[in-house]
Design a protein around this motif. Structure first.
Motif, PDB file in Angstrom:
ATOM      1  N   GLU A   5      37.852  93.956  62.818  1.00 25.98           N
ATOM      2  CA  GLU A   5      38.226  94.872  61.746  1.00 25.98           C
ATOM      3  C   GLU A   5      38.793  94.131  60.545  1.00 25.98           C
ATOM      4  OE1 GLU A   5      39.501  98.693  64.565  1.00 25.98           O
ATOM      5  OE2 GLU A   5      41.043  97.495  63.542  1.00 25.98           O
ATOM      6  N   PHE A   6      38.564  94.697  59.360  1.00 27.89           N
ATOM      7  CA  PHE A   6      39.135  94.148  58.134  1.00 27.89           C
ATOM      8  C   PHE A   6      39.234  95.260  57.095  1.00 27.89           C
ATOM      9  CE2 PHE A   6      34.619  93.992  57.361  1.00 27.89           C
ATOM     10  CZ  PHE A   6      34.479  94.223  56.006  1.00 27.89           C
ATOM     11  N   MET A   7      39.990  95.018  56.060  1.00 26.04           N
ATOM     12  CA  MET A   7      40.083  95.935  54.936  1.00 26.04           C
ATOM     13  C   MET A   7      39.867  95.165  53.644  1.00 26.04           C
ATOM     14  SD  MET A   7      43.187  98.623  55.780  1.00 26.04           S
ATOM     15  CE  MET A   7      44.419  97.369  56.016  1.00 26.04           C
ATOM     16  N   LYS A   8      39.143  95.773  52.719  1.00 28.47           N
ATOM     17  CA  LYS A   8      38.982  95.177  51.404  1.00 28.47           C
ATOM     18  C   LYS A   8      40.336  95.108  50.700  1.00 28.47           C
ATOM     19  CE  LYS A   8      34.232  96.390  50.037  1.00 28.47           C
ATOM     20  NZ  LYS A   8      33.703  97.112  51.214  1.00 28.47           N
ATOM     21  N   VAL A   9      40.457  94.175  49.772  1.00 23.90           N
ATOM     22  CA  VAL A   9      41.656  94.108  48.940  1.00 23.90           C
ATOM     23  C   VAL A   9      41.745  95.393  48.119  1.00 23.90           C
ATOM     24  CG1 VAL A   9      42.814  92.878  47.064  1.00 23.90           C
ATOM     25  CG2 VAL A   9      41.576  91.592  48.816  1.00 23.90           C
ATOM     26  N   GLY A  10      42.902  96.060  48.178  1.00 19.74           N
ATOM     27  CA  GLY A  10      43.103  97.296  47.434  1.00 19.74           C
ATOM     28  C   GLY A  10      42.607  98.537  48.140  1.00 19.74           C
ATOM     29  N   SER A  11      42.172  98.395  49.417  1.00 15.74           N
ATOM     30  CA  SER A  11      41.661  99.544  50.159  1.00 15.74           C
ATOM     31  C   SER A  11      42.510  99.772  51.397  1.00 15.74           C
ATOM     32  CB  SER A  11      40.201  99.307  50.564  1.00 15.74           C
ATOM     33  OG  SER A  11      39.744 100.326  51.438  1.00 15.74           O
ATOM     34  N   SER A  12      42.556 101.015  51.857  1.00 18.42           N
ATOM     35  CA  SER A  12      43.244 101.343  53.111  1.00 18.42           C
ATOM     36  C   SER A  12      42.240 101.727  54.196  1.00 18.42           C
ATOM     37  CB  SER A  12      44.229 102.499  52.883  1.00 18.42           C
ATOM     38  OG  SER A  12      43.549 103.637  52.381  1.00 18.42           O
ATOM     39  N   LYS A  13      40.964 101.612  53.872  1.00 21.98           N
ATOM     40  CA  LYS A  13      39.901 101.965  54.817  1.00 21.98           C
ATOM     41  C   LYS A  13      39.561 100.767  55.694  1.00 21.98           C
ATOM     42  CE  LYS A  13      35.068 103.435  55.036  1.00 21.98           C
ATOM     43  NZ  LYS A  13      33.843 103.755  54.245  1.00 21.98           N
ATOM     44  N   VAL A  14      39.610 100.973  57.008  1.00 24.24           N
ATOM     45  CA  VAL A  14      39.275  99.911  57.959  1.00 24.24           C
ATOM     46  C   VAL A  14      37.763  99.854  58.142  1.00 24.24           C
ATOM     47  CG1 VAL A  14      39.533  99.097  60.326  1.00 24.24           C
ATOM     48  CG2 VAL A  14      41.478 100.162  59.164  1.00 24.24           C
ATOM     49  N   GLN A  15      37.215  98.647  58.030  1.00 29.81           N
ATOM     50  CA  GLN A  15      35.790  98.446  58.242  1.00 29.81           C
ATOM     51  C   GLN A  15      35.582  97.522  59.435  1.00 29.81           C
ATOM     52  OE1 GLN A  15      35.010  98.012  53.506  1.00 29.81           O
ATOM     53  NE2 GLN A  15      33.200  97.754  54.797  1.00 29.81           N
ATOM     54  N   LYS A  16      34.403  97.645  60.038  1.00 29.80           N
ATOM     55  CA  LYS A  16      34.060  96.829  61.203  1.00 29.80           C
ATOM     56  C   LYS A  16      32.988  95.808  60.820  1.00 29.80           C
ATOM     57  CE  LYS A  16      34.953  97.682  65.116  1.00 29.80           C
ATOM     58  NZ  LYS A  16      35.966  97.188  66.074  1.00 29.80           N
ATOM     59  N   THR A  17      33.052  94.654  61.455  1.00 26.80           N
ATOM     60  CA  THR A  17      32.025  93.635  61.257  1.00 26.80           C
ATOM     61  C   THR A  17      31.787  92.907  62.571  1.00 26.80           C
ATOM     62  OG1 THR A  17      31.339  91.726  59.908  1.00 26.80           O
ATOM     63  CG2 THR A  17      33.644  91.813  60.561  1.00 26.80           C
ATOM     64  N   ASN A  18      30.562  92.497  62.767  1.00 22.01           N
ATOM     65  CA  ASN A  18      30.190  91.741  63.964  1.00 22.01           C
ATOM     66  C   ASN A  18      29.736  90.354  63.516  1.00 22.01           C
ATOM     67  OD1 ASN A  18      29.281  90.734  66.384  1.00 22.01           O
ATOM     68  ND2 ASN A  18      27.432  91.996  66.444  1.00 22.01           N
ATOM     69  N   VAL A  19      30.697  89.458  63.390  1.00 21.15           N
ATOM     70  CA  VAL A  19      30.424  88.119  62.852  1.00 21.15           C
ATOM     71  C   VAL A  19      30.881  87.056  63.844  1.00 21.15           C
ATOM     72  CG1 VAL A  19      31.013  86.480  61.023  1.00 21.15           C
ATOM     73  CG2 VAL A  19      30.556  88.854  60.453  1.00 21.15           C
ATOM     74  N   ARG A  20      30.070  86.059  64.014  1.00 17.89           N
ATOM     75  CA  ARG A  20      30.455  84.900  64.835  1.00 17.89           C
ATOM     76  C   ARG A  20      31.093  83.865  63.902  1.00 17.89           C
ATOM     77  NH1 ARG A  20      27.553  81.308  68.371  1.00 17.89           N
ATOM     78  NH2 ARG A  20      29.050  80.300  69.755  1.00 17.89           N
ATOM     79  N   ILE A  21      32.288  83.384  64.264  1.00 22.79           N
ATOM     80  CA  ILE A  21      33.016  82.457  63.399  1.00 22.79           C
ATOM     81  C   ILE A  21      32.983  81.049  63.980  1.00 22.79           C
ATOM     82  CG2 ILE A  21      35.283  81.845  62.445  1.00 22.79           C
ATOM     83  CD1 ILE A  21      35.918  84.805  62.319  1.00 22.79           C
ATOM     84  N   VAL A  22      32.538  80.117  63.142  1.00 25.59           N
ATOM     85  CA  VAL A  22      32.626  78.686  63.459  1.00 25.59           C
ATOM     86  C   VAL A  22      33.497  78.068  62.366  1.00 25.59           C
ATOM     87  CG1 VAL A  22      31.382  76.530  63.815  1.00 25.59           C
ATOM     88  CG2 VAL A  22      30.323  78.699  64.479  1.00 25.59           C
ATOM     89  N   ALA A  23      34.545  77.376  62.762  1.00 21.66           N
ATOM     90  CA  ALA A  23      35.476  76.793  61.790  1.00 21.66           C
ATOM     91  C   ALA A  23      35.475  75.281  61.921  1.00 21.66           C
ATOM     92  CB  ALA A  23      36.886  77.343  62.006  1.00 21.66           C
ATOM     93  N   ALA A  24      35.885  74.614  60.851  1.00 16.22           N
ATOM     94  CA  ALA A  24      35.962  73.146  60.863  1.00 16.22           C
ATOM     95  C   ALA A  24      37.169  72.707  60.051  1.00 16.22           C
ATOM     96  CB  ALA A  24      34.689  72.528  60.290  1.00 16.22           C
ATOM     97  N   THR A  25      37.732  71.582  60.436  1.00 12.43           N
ATOM     98  CA  THR A  25      38.882  71.053  59.698  1.00 12.43           C
ATOM     99  C   THR A  25      39.021  69.562  59.924  1.00 12.43           C
ATOM    100  OG1 THR A  25      41.285  71.249  59.393  1.00 12.43           O
ATOM    101  CG2 THR A  25      40.462  71.527  61.622  1.00 12.43           C
ATOM    102  N   ASN A  26      39.563  68.880  58.918  1.00 16.02           N
ATOM    103  CA  ASN A  26      39.945  67.470  59.099  1.00 16.02           C
ATOM    104  C   ASN A  26      41.458  67.342  59.162  1.00 16.02           C
ATOM    105  OD1 ASN A  26      40.749  67.867  56.463  1.00 16.02           O
ATOM    106  ND2 ASN A  26      39.210  66.523  55.563  1.00 16.02           N
ATOM    107  N   VAL A  27      42.136  68.498  59.244  1.00 13.43           N
ATOM    108  CA  VAL A  27      43.596  68.549  59.347  1.00 13.43           C
ATOM    109  C   VAL A  27      43.989  68.652  60.816  1.00 13.43           C
ATOM    110  CG1 VAL A  27      45.631  69.940  58.791  1.00 13.43           C
ATOM    111  CG2 VAL A  27      43.836  69.634  57.090  1.00 13.43           C
TER     112      VAL A  27
END
Length: 395
Positions: free
Chosen positions: A135-157
């Motif tokens: 779930e997420f909400m747009k900036v300035g919105s109170s409406k909850v939206q759904k998304t089905n996303v696979r997250i791959v992250a990377a860092t050198n920290v």
């Protein structure tokens, strides 16, 4: 996965090398690809982390859906929430229209969050919610939206250190780090250095229609002895530079040495006593900072000496005659006033903030104000550079 599978993937994604840890990283990426597990790719800058999210996406059931790569360090802090989650019209000054964020656009696909360690804490909270519930909400919105996303992250920290320093959320770290993949630095891939050199030399020869460069034995040994702080990216840049600049196609050690910066600390004999042999410095900037810290220590020692003189624990006559020509005739209060003033002046001049401000100003001047290029030159993210420019009043 079989060795043949790994070799086919290397060929498809342009990965060169036979290092065992590199092969293991590819094997893990291929095994986790068919799942929806979050993956955290770690490794130094320039090791080639960007190939692995694409590898995971292309070998997953999501391969026909959207793949979006986001450099979290290149987006200013004030707009990153809008970029990732979208915004409503009028939600802030420049929000003239409704905008979809990357998590909405990539629904059903994969998002690669590069430099995830640069995310602001407020954005980390939003990202955690997406990972936990989709779930997420747009900036300035109170409406909850759904998304089905696979997250791959990377860092050198070092995210564990960032968690300890309260710069990265611990719960988000564990969510992202479901499957960790470490890409080894080039200095740990001794057997791959010459393979990569030949590949880049041949690519450059084809690109510029010239004979490929070759190394003699001494030059090969020199290449293998270099630590490669910039990893594969640095090696590629050096090969291209040599290919274009050197007229002789047979490169000897002396010619190669001209293109390898800071190959040994012997180039800095005046600093040898300041630097512990066990320390490894990845840039001239780190060396500069270490020397500044050591010089500030010398200033503090000088202040302590003055304090001891005034307390009578060190006779004035014992002070180095090279500093005070006639120490026995100099009044202690005079020594105190002059020496403390000099020490404070030196300490003020050694401010790391002043040094950093000067480095940023010069980098901006070198690149005619182009902040992206200056950030690359300084080896920091664009967002960090924006913050420093504002902090030091360099707009």
């Amino acid at each position: 996965m079989t060795n043949n599978d790994i070799q086919q993937v290397k060929q498809r994604f342009g990965i060169i090398g036979n290092n065992a840890e590199l092969n293991r990283a590819i094997d893990v990426a291929l095994q986790v690809a068919p799942t929806d597990l979050s993956v955290l790719i770690t490794g130094e800058s320039g090791v080639g982390k960007e190939s692995f999210p694409q590898m995971i996406h292309q070998n997953s059931p999501r391969k026909h859906a959207q793949y979006i790569a986001v450099n979290c360090g290149a987006i200013p802090e004030g707009t990153i929430d809008s970029e990732l989650f979208g915004h409503e019209k009028g939600s802030f000054t420049d929000a003239k229209d409704l905008r979809k964020g990357y998590f909405e656009v990539a629904d059903g696909g994969t998002i690669f969050l590069d430099e995830v360690g640069e995310l602001p804490l407020s954005t980390q909270v939003r990202l955690l919610r997406v990972l936990e519930s989709g779930e997420f909400m747009k900036v300035g919105s109170s409406k909850v939206q759904k998304t089905n996303v696979r997250i791959v992250a990377a860092t050198n920290v070092n995210l564990v250190e960032a968690v300890t320093n309260h710069k990265f959320r611990e719960d988000l770290y564990y969510r992202l780090n479901t499957v960790p993949i470490r890409i080894p630095p080039l200095r740990e891939r001794h057997e791959d250095v010459l393979l990569l050199f030949r590949k880049f030399a041949n690519d450059c020869a084809d690109k510029y229609r010239m004979p490929a460069i070759h190394l003699d034995e001494d030059a090969r040994q020199l290449l293998l002895s270099y630590r490669w702080p910039g990893n594969v990216r640095e090696l590629k840049n050096i090969v291209e530079r040599i290919s274009v600049i050197e007229e002789n196609r047979d490169i000897k050690a002396d010619a190669l040495r001209l293109h390898l910066p800071n190959i040994t600390m012997e180039k800095l004999p005046a600093l040898a006593h300041h630097i512990d042999e066990q320390k490894v410095f990845n840039s001239e900037r780190e060396i500069l900072y270490q020397v500044l810290f050591d010089m500030k220590k010398d200033v503090n020692d000088l202040k302590k000496l003055v304090h001891d003189i005034m307390n009578g624990s060190v006779p004035v006559e014992d002070i180095d005659n090279n500093v005070y020509t006639h120490p026995t005739t100099v009044h202690q209060s005079s020594i105190r006033q002059t020496t403390i003033q000099e020490a404070e002046t030196v300490e003020e001049a050694l401010s790391l903030g002043d040094v950093e401000k000067g480095m940023i100003r010069k980098a901006l001047e070198r690149h005619n104000g182009r902040r992206k290029n200056a950030a690359v030159d300084l080896q920091i993210s664009e967002r960090t550079l924006y913050r420093k420019i504002k902090e030091y009043g360099l707009e």
